[in-house]
Design a protein around this motif. Structure first.
Motif, short mmCIF file in Angstrom:
data_model
loop_
_atom_site.label_atom_id
_atom_site.label_comp_id
_atom_site.label_asym_id
_atom_site.label_seq_id
_atom_site.Cartn_x
_atom_site.Cartn_y
_atom_site.Cartn_z
N ALA A 78 0.41 -4.25 5.91
CA ALA A 78 0.88 -5.53 5.39
C ALA A 78 0.21 -5.90 4.07
O ALA A 78 0.86 -6.43 3.16
CB ALA A 78 0.64 -6.63 6.42
N ARG A 79 -1.07 -5.61 3.94
CA ARG A 79 -1.76 -5.98 2.70
C ARG A 79 -1.29 -5.14 1.52
O ARG A 79 -1.15 -5.64 0.40
CB ARG A 79 -3.27 -5.87 2.88
N LEU A 80 -1.05 -3.85 1.74
CA LEU A 80 -0.51 -3.02 0.66
C LEU A 80 0.87 -3.50 0.25
O LEU A 80 1.19 -3.57 -0.94
CB LEU A 80 -0.44 -1.55 1.09
N ARG A 81 1.70 -3.85 1.23
CA ARG A 81 3.03 -4.36 0.91
C ARG A 81 2.93 -5.69 0.18
O ARG A 81 3.70 -5.95 -0.75
CB ARG A 81 3.88 -4.46 2.17
N ALA A 82 1.99 -6.55 0.57
CA ALA A 82 1.81 -7.83 -0.11
C ALA A 82 1.36 -7.63 -1.55
O ALA A 82 1.85 -8.31 -2.46
CB ALA A 82 0.78 -8.69 0.65
N LEU A 83 0.46 -6.69 -1.78
CA LEU A 83 0.01 -6.38 -3.14
C LEU A 83 1.18 -5.89 -3.99
O LEU A 83 1.40 -6.38 -5.11
CB LEU A 83 -1.10 -5.33 -3.12
N LEU A 84 1.96 -4.98 -3.45
CA LEU A 84 3.09 -4.44 -4.19
C LEU A 84 4.14 -5.53 -4.46
O LEU A 84 4.68 -5.62 -5.56
CB LEU A 84 3.71 -3.28 -3.42
N ALA A 85 4.40 -6.38 -3.48
CA ALA A 85 5.35 -7.47 -3.67
C ALA A 85 4.88 -8.42 -4.76
O ALA A 85 5.67 -8.84 -5.62
CB ALA A 85 5.57 -8.22 -2.36
N ALA A 86 3.60 -8.77 -4.74
CA ALA A 86 3.05 -9.68 -5.75
C ALA A 86 3.20 -9.09 -7.15
O ALA A 86 3.57 -9.79 -8.10
CB ALA A 86 1.58 -9.98 -5.45
N LEU A 87 2.94 -7.81 -7.29
CA LEU A 87 3.06 -7.15 -8.59
C LEU A 87 4.53 -7.02 -9.00
O LEU A 87 4.88 -7.18 -10.17
CB LEU A 87 2.38 -5.80 -8.57
N ASN A 144 -14.15 -5.80 -4.52
CA ASN A 144 -14.08 -4.46 -3.95
C ASN A 144 -12.90 -4.31 -2.99
O ASN A 144 -12.27 -3.25 -2.95
CB ASN A 144 -15.38 -4.09 -3.24
N ALA A 145 -12.60 -5.35 -2.23
CA ALA A 145 -11.48 -5.28 -1.30
C ALA A 145 -10.16 -5.10 -2.06
O ALA A 145 -9.32 -4.28 -1.67
CB ALA A 145 -11.42 -6.54 -0.44
N LEU A 146 -9.99 -5.84 -3.14
CA LEU A 146 -8.77 -5.71 -3.94
C LEU A 146 -8.71 -4.34 -4.62
O LEU A 146 -7.66 -3.70 -4.64
CB LEU A 146 -8.68 -6.83 -4.96
N GLN A 147 -9.84 -3.88 -5.14
CA GLN A 147 -9.87 -2.57 -5.79
C GLN A 147 -9.52 -1.46 -4.80
O GLN A 147 -8.82 -0.51 -5.13
CB GLN A 147 -11.23 -2.30 -6.42
N ALA A 148 -9.99 -1.58 -3.58
CA ALA A 148 -9.67 -0.59 -2.55
C ALA A 148 -8.16 -0.57 -2.27
O ALA A 148 -7.57 0.49 -2.13
CB ALA A 148 -10.45 -0.89 -1.27
N LEU A 149 -7.54 -1.76 -2.21
CA LEU A 149 -6.10 -1.81 -2.00
C LEU A 149 -5.34 -1.20 -3.17
O LEU A 149 -4.38 -0.44 -2.98
CB LEU A 149 -5.64 -3.26 -1.82
N VAL A 150 -5.77 -1.49 -4.39
CA VAL A 150 -5.11 -0.92 -5.57
C VAL A 150 -5.23 0.60 -5.54
O VAL A 150 -4.24 1.30 -5.80
CB VAL A 150 -5.71 -1.52 -6.87
N SER A 151 -6.38 1.11 -5.20
CA SER A 151 -6.57 2.56 -5.12
C SER A 151 -5.66 3.18 -4.07
O SER A 151 -5.04 4.22 -4.31
CB SER A 151 -8.02 2.91 -4.79
N ARG A 152 -5.55 2.54 -2.92
CA ARG A 152 -4.66 3.04 -1.87
C ARG A 152 -3.21 3.01 -2.30
O ARG A 152 -2.45 3.94 -2.04
CB ARG A 152 -4.82 2.22 -0.58
N LEU A 153 -2.82 1.96 -3.00
CA LEU A 153 -1.44 1.83 -3.45
C LEU A 153 -1.10 2.90 -4.49
O LEU A 153 -0.01 3.46 -4.47
CB LEU A 153 -1.19 0.44 -4.04
N ARG A 154 -2.03 3.22 -5.35
CA ARG A 154 -1.79 4.25 -6.35
C ARG A 154 -1.57 5.62 -5.74
O ARG A 154 -0.85 6.44 -6.27
CB ARG A 154 -2.95 4.31 -7.34
N ARG A 155 -2.24 5.87 -4.61
CA ARG A 155 -2.07 7.16 -3.94
C ARG A 155 -0.68 7.26 -3.40
O ARG A 155 -0.03 8.21 -3.31
CB ARG A 155 -3.07 7.32 -2.79
#
Length: 75
Positions: free
Chosen positions: A27-36, A64-75
């Motif tokens: 859900a957090r990865l999807r939320a990050l992608l939706a926000a962007l 760090n939490a946000l950076q970890a999500l961004v890194s996961r999303l890029r993969r």
């Protein structure tokens, strides 16, 4: 950078340039992608992303939490 299509109305889906569905787990990865995706071509502040993803309960180390999500999303 690869173009993707993010579908937010109805079921959340991400499609690659060939039209194939790309899985975005969590859900957090999807939320990050939706926000962007809602701010194409614009800078989205860290504070706004943290608020969008975690709301009233941000993590203690939000940078760090946000950076970890961004890194996961890029993969």
């Amino acid at each position: 950078m690869t173009d993707v299509r993010v579908e937010l109305l109805g079921p959340f889906e991400v499609r690659n340039p060939d039209g194939a569905v790309v899985e975005v787990p969590g859900a957090r990865l999807r939320a990050l992608l939706a926000a962007l995706a809602l701010e194409p071509g614009r800078i989205v502040t860290r504070a706004r992303l943290v608020d969008w993803i975690w709301g009233q309960r941000p993590p203690a180390d939000e940078v760090n939490a946000l950076q970890a999500l961004v890194s996961r999303l890029r993969r």
